[in-house]
Scaffold this motif. Sequence first.
Motif, short mmCIF file in Angstrom:
data_model
loop_
_atom_site.label_atom_id
_atom_site.label_comp_id
_atom_site.label_asym_id
_atom_site.label_seq_id
_atom_site.Cartn_x
_atom_site.Cartn_y
_atom_site.Cartn_z
N ALA A 149 7.18 -31.66 -6.05
CA ALA A 149 7.38 -32.79 -4.95
C ALA A 149 5.65 -32.99 -5.03
CB ALA A 149 6.77 -31.66 -4.03
N ASP A 150 5.12 -34.51 -4.88
CA ASP A 150 3.31 -34.88 -4.74
C ASP A 150 3.27 -33.55 -3.16
OD1 ASP A 150 3.89 -36.36 -5.98
OD2 ASP A 150 4.29 -37.94 -5.44
N GLU A 151 3.48 -34.05 -2.36
CA GLU A 151 2.77 -32.70 -1.55
C GLU A 151 3.78 -31.49 -1.60
OE1 GLU A 151 0.56 -33.33 0.96
OE2 GLU A 151 0.26 -35.13 -0.15
N PRO A 152 3.65 -30.33 -1.63
CA PRO A 152 4.70 -29.14 -1.65
C PRO A 152 4.67 -28.84 -0.04
CG PRO A 152 2.52 -29.04 -2.98
CD PRO A 152 2.30 -30.01 -1.90
N PRO A 153 5.73 -27.77 0.04
CA PRO A 153 6.11 -27.24 1.23
C PRO A 153 5.40 -25.93 1.48
CG PRO A 153 8.20 -26.81 -0.30
CD PRO A 153 7.01 -28.29 -0.84
N SER A 154 5.81 -25.31 2.38
CA SER A 154 4.92 -24.66 2.83
C SER A 154 5.45 -22.98 2.11
CB SER A 154 4.75 -23.85 3.95
OG SER A 154 4.27 -22.95 4.75
N PHE A 155 4.38 -22.91 0.83
CA PHE A 155 4.96 -21.89 0.36
C PHE A 155 5.66 -20.41 1.03
CE2 PHE A 155 4.85 -17.60 -2.41
CZ PHE A 155 5.61 -18.51 -3.39
N GLU A 156 4.74 -20.54 1.92
CA GLU A 156 4.68 -19.39 2.96
C GLU A 156 5.62 -19.08 3.78
OE1 GLU A 156 1.47 -20.77 2.34
OE2 GLU A 156 1.34 -19.11 1.68
N GLU A 157 6.15 -20.44 4.34
CA GLU A 157 7.23 -20.40 5.29
C GLU A 157 8.75 -20.88 3.72
OE1 GLU A 157 7.25 -24.04 7.49
OE2 GLU A 157 5.53 -23.56 8.73
#
Length: 378
Positions: A149-157
């Motif tokens: 993704a261009d803007e990755p989702p939160s890895f932590e979440e």
Amino acid sequence: MTTEVTTPSLIPTLPGSTYVDEAVFRAEQERIFEQMWFCAIRSADLDKAGAWRTVQIGRESVLISRTRKGGIRAFYNICRHRGVKLCMEEQGEAARNFQCPYHAWTYDFEGKLIAAPNLTKMPDIDRDEYGLVKVHIREYLGYVWVCLADEPPSFEEEVMGAIEERLGSVHAIDGYDVANLSLGRRIKYDVKANWKLIIENFMECYHCATIHPELTEVLPEFADGLAAQYFVGHGAEFGDDVKGFTIDGSEGLDLIPGVGEDQDRRYYAITIKPTVFVNLVPDHVIIHRMFPMAADRTIVECDWLYLPSVVESGKDVSASVELFHRVNQQDFDACERCQPAMGSKIYAKGGVLVPSEHHIGAFHDWIQEKVGDVVPTS
Ligand code: FES
Ligand SMILES: [Fe+2]
């Protein structure tokens, strides 16, 4: 007067077409595999500068390699000149750089364009701009996770959150020191089934008594049909006379020192959407990575990880590996038997989930949310 509202015993599954339809699979590639954090390779598989692997993530081939400084980079496996697939194999070792087999554009391990025939006669080319296109990476649990993704989702979440949700705390996995374990065995399975059938199967244990005689010997509570994933923080306890998580309940390998007393003699299973299963037992960790290749085909790579001292000493891990290898075969056989029915007209509306499978409904809701708009109605 109050009316008691009770959940019916049977709740519906997804429609059968969700598992066979090409448009649904395409939407899953675009909206799930190419958007989320995807567990690609084990970091230690890149054992020296120039070592590389390629993996299929959604519709894209991704090239992951070790740099000279010991870092890891991931790129789209596409030459910037005319688009040739740069590395055709699944793994290899580049001596000095990546050279395109078509017109010999050459990239360093950081992805920068460093040479091309007649490049000096084209001084206006920006070598950084025409470098390989990078993708986002994170290293966690000793694996390289890639996000397209261009803007990755939160890895932590997304990733760590799945561990927290299952174990009650993200730190409950720390004691296993997964990132520092060594690979004892890797087995690759080519499963003729949709990736979602494999997840659903992993999430429930209603089938355990029928198809997993060896596993239910070791984990007797599985014979009751409630998966370890049913309760937050719960690990299934080994049977009284079971010495280790092995095919015949015999002694396992050296215990991982950080495993707490409350986690000893227990099996924990975690699903990290979209394609990872983590299995924790006191002396080893088993990690499954899925690579959905088509609506009806999924490659599963399964790693058995032990203490480095166990692997280095050459101790026999076969009784240990054999237990889950057999479980894998039993599970994947079951998934392959389901797959052909998914396209049948009598399965158009899908099947049903019994109470011990109701938690799979949350996975179905998630799938509906992602791709429900393209699932053909019967
Ligand atoms: S396509 Fe790679 S150098 Fe031409
Ligand atoms: Fe199973």
